[in-house]
Design an enzyme around this catalytic site. Structure first.
Site, PDB file in Angstrom:
ATOM      1  N   GLN A  50       0.825  -1.224   0.000  1.00  0.00           N
ATOM      2  CA  GLN A  50       0.000   0.000   0.000  1.00  0.00           C
ATOM      3  C   GLN A  50       0.855   1.268   0.000  1.00  0.00           C
ATOM      4  O   GLN A  50       0.351   2.346  -0.306  1.00  0.00           O
ATOM      5  CB  GLN A  50      -0.971   0.009   1.186  1.00  0.00           C
ATOM      6  CG  GLN A  50      -2.059  -1.068   1.068  1.00  0.00           C
ATOM      7  CD  GLN A  50      -2.991  -1.051   2.255  1.00  0.00           C
ATOM      8  OE1 GLN A  50      -2.701  -1.665   3.281  1.00  0.00           O
ATOM      9  NE2 GLN A  50      -4.090  -0.336   2.145  1.00  0.00           N
ATOM     10  N   CYS A  95     -10.714   0.055   3.793  1.00  0.00           N
ATOM     11  CA  CYS A  95      -9.311  -0.075   3.386  1.00  0.00           C
ATOM     12  C   CYS A  95      -8.759   1.306   3.085  1.00  0.00           C
ATOM     13  O   CYS A  95      -9.422   2.105   2.421  1.00  0.00           O
ATOM     14  CB  CYS A  95      -9.227  -0.956   2.140  1.00  0.00           C
ATOM     15  SG  CYS A  95      -7.555  -1.199   1.525  1.00  0.00           S
ATOM     16  N   LEU A  96      -7.553   1.575   3.558  1.00  0.00           N
ATOM     17  CA  LEU A  96      -6.929   2.882   3.292  1.00  0.00           C
ATOM     18  C   LEU A  96      -6.684   3.101   1.800  1.00  0.00           C
ATOM     19  O   LEU A  96      -6.548   4.241   1.368  1.00  0.00           O
ATOM     20  CB  LEU A  96      -5.602   3.003   4.061  1.00  0.00           C
ATOM     21  CG  LEU A  96      -5.751   3.237   5.575  1.00  0.00           C
ATOM     22  CD1 LEU A  96      -4.400   3.072   6.263  1.00  0.00           C
ATOM     23  CD2 LEU A  96      -6.324   4.618   5.862  1.00  0.00           C
ATOM     24  N   HIS A 137      -7.398  -9.715   5.667  1.00  0.00           N
ATOM     25  CA  HIS A 137      -7.512  -8.552   4.767  1.00  0.00           C
ATOM     26  C   HIS A 137      -6.122  -8.113   4.292  1.00  0.00           C
ATOM     27  O   HIS A 137      -5.903  -7.903   3.090  1.00  0.00           O
ATOM     28  CB  HIS A 137      -8.223  -7.406   5.509  1.00  0.00           C
ATOM     29  CG  HIS A 137      -8.289  -6.114   4.756  1.00  0.00           C
ATOM     30  ND1 HIS A 137      -9.477  -5.581   4.282  1.00  0.00           N
ATOM     31  CD2 HIS A 137      -7.324  -5.233   4.390  1.00  0.00           C
ATOM     32  CE1 HIS A 137      -9.217  -4.443   3.646  1.00  0.00           C
ATOM     33  NE2 HIS A 137      -7.920  -4.200   3.710  1.00  0.00           N
ATOM     34  N   GLU A 138      -5.195  -7.992   5.229  1.00  0.00           N
ATOM     35  CA  GLU A 138      -3.839  -7.537   4.873  1.00  0.00           C
ATOM     36  C   GLU A 138      -3.088  -8.595   4.067  1.00  0.00           C
ATOM     37  O   GLU A 138      -2.306  -8.259   3.170  1.00  0.00           O
ATOM     38  CB  GLU A 138      -3.047  -7.153   6.125  1.00  0.00           C
ATOM     39  CG  GLU A 138      -3.658  -6.055   6.991  1.00  0.00           C
ATOM     40  CD  GLU A 138      -4.055  -4.794   6.235  1.00  0.00           C
ATOM     41  OE1 GLU A 138      -3.489  -4.526   5.157  1.00  0.00           O
ATOM     42  OE2 GLU A 138      -4.950  -4.080   6.704  1.00  0.00           O
ATOM     43  N   HIS A 141      -3.777  -8.279   0.457  1.00  0.00           N
ATOM     44  CA  HIS A 141      -2.957  -7.243  -0.195  1.00  0.00           C
ATOM     45  C   HIS A 141      -1.635  -7.823  -0.697  1.00  0.00           C
ATOM     46  O   HIS A 141      -1.148  -7.465  -1.767  1.00  0.00           O
ATOM     47  CB  HIS A 141      -2.630  -6.109   0.790  1.00  0.00           C
ATOM     48  CG  HIS A 141      -3.714  -5.089   0.946  1.00  0.00           C
ATOM     49  ND1 HIS A 141      -4.106  -4.260  -0.078  1.00  0.00           N
ATOM     50  CD2 HIS A 141      -4.477  -4.742   2.009  1.00  0.00           C
ATOM     51  CE1 HIS A 141      -5.064  -3.438   0.359  1.00  0.00           C
ATOM     52  NE2 HIS A 141      -5.312  -3.716   1.630  1.00  0.00           N
TER      53      HIS A 141
HETATM   54  C1  QAP Z   1      -8.055  -3.316   7.238  1.00  0.00           C
HETATM   55  O1  QAP Z   1      -8.453  -0.998   7.312  1.00  0.00           O
HETATM   56  C2  QAP Z   1      -9.176  -3.874   8.052  1.00  0.00           C
HETATM   57  O2  QAP Z   1     -12.188   4.308   4.149  1.00  0.00           O
HETATM   58  C3  QAP Z   1      -7.573  -1.982   7.750  1.00  0.00           C
HETATM   59  O3  QAP Z   1     -11.676   6.841   4.846  1.00  0.00           O
HETATM   60  C4  QAP Z   1     -10.457  -3.887   7.543  1.00  0.00           C
HETATM   61  O4  QAP Z   1      -7.390   0.573   8.479  1.00  0.00           O
HETATM   62  C5  QAP Z   1      -8.958  -4.402   9.286  1.00  0.00           C
HETATM   63  C6  QAP Z   1      -9.711   3.714   6.716  1.00  0.00           C
HETATM   64  C7  QAP Z   1     -11.484  -4.439   8.264  1.00  0.00           C
HETATM   65  C8  QAP Z   1      -9.995  -4.948  10.014  1.00  0.00           C
HETATM   66  C9  QAP Z   1     -11.251  -4.959   9.506  1.00  0.00           C
HETATM   67  C10 QAP Z   1     -10.625   3.487   5.725  1.00  0.00           C
HETATM   68  C11 QAP Z   1      -9.440   5.012   7.084  1.00  0.00           C
HETATM   69  C12 QAP Z   1      -8.975   2.624   7.364  1.00  0.00           C
HETATM   70  C13 QAP Z   1     -11.288   4.543   5.113  1.00  0.00           C
HETATM   71  C14 QAP Z   1      -8.257   0.308   7.685  1.00  0.00           C
HETATM   72  C15 QAP Z   1     -11.001   5.847   5.490  1.00  0.00           C
HETATM   73  C16 QAP Z   1     -10.090   6.084   6.481  1.00  0.00           C
HETATM   74  C17 QAP Z   1      -9.096   1.320   7.058  1.00  0.00           C
HETATM   75 CO    CO Z   2      -6.610  -2.735   2.871  1.00  0.00          CO
END
Ligand code: QAP
Ligand code: CO
Length: 171
Positions: A50, A95-96, A137-138, A141
């Protein structure tokens, strides 16, 4: 150092990452940069790809029961391999690399993972709940996959339409 996060549909996000073979200062710098970047963007998980680095490296830092994201709860996971998976669970993921979009994804509830820490020591651990979801999830990626690929055909079509509209709006 805070690095730039690649955002969908950047093609680099589709690249497969490679195992880390050297556990040196450069790896530690990568992990530190990933942490700074994730915290800056208010994320709870990040894979190296990422930020454009094709290494099998991911970090996860969930918030605790009181809503605090403590550094002591940071997980640094290198060269992960899922040994066992069991059960099913659904969670509204984000997801970032797909900012502003969230949708339900089904994943294994429990996983057993082999991985290495920043010093090159191997660990075998079982994960359950949100951390299990985050690891899966990671790990997607690292193989060049995003959670939006798991959506139904119709949901994915709607996502693509909304995403293009949002990009045109200059967001
Ligand atoms: C992955 O996700 C994840 O849309 C990490 O505007 C997903 O950190 C881990 C984020 C589901 C556990 C469960 C997303 C921040 C962050 C956005 C994230 C945003 C700002 C997502
Ligand atoms: Co992600």
């Amino acid at each position: 150092m805070i690095r730039e996060i690649l955002v969908y549909p950047n093609k680099i996000l589709r690249e497969k990452s490679h195992d880390v073979t050297v556990f040196d200062e450069k790896l530690h710098q990568l992990l530190d940069d990933m942490y700074d970047t994730m915290i800056h963007k208010e994320g709870i998980g990040l894979a190296a790809i990422q930020i454009g680095v094709q290494d099998n490296v991911l970090i996860i830092n969930l918030v605790d029961e009181e809503g605090f994201q403590k550094f002591e709860n940071l997980h640094e996971i290198i060269n992960p391999v899922i040994l066992e998976k069991d059960g099913l669970t659904t969670y509204q993921e984000g997801c970032l690399s797909v900012p502003g979009y969230y949708d339900d994804v089904e994943r294994a509830e429990h996983i057993k993972v082999s991985y290495y820490d920043r010093h090159g020591s191997q660990h075998i651990k079982e994960f359950t709940g949100l951390i299990s979801i985050a690891v899966q999830h990671e790990m997607d990626h690292l193989r060049g996959h995003l959670f939006i690929e798991k959506l139904s055909y119709l949901k994915r079509k709607k996502f693509e339409k909304d995403w293009k509209k949002q990009q045109k709006a200059g967001k």
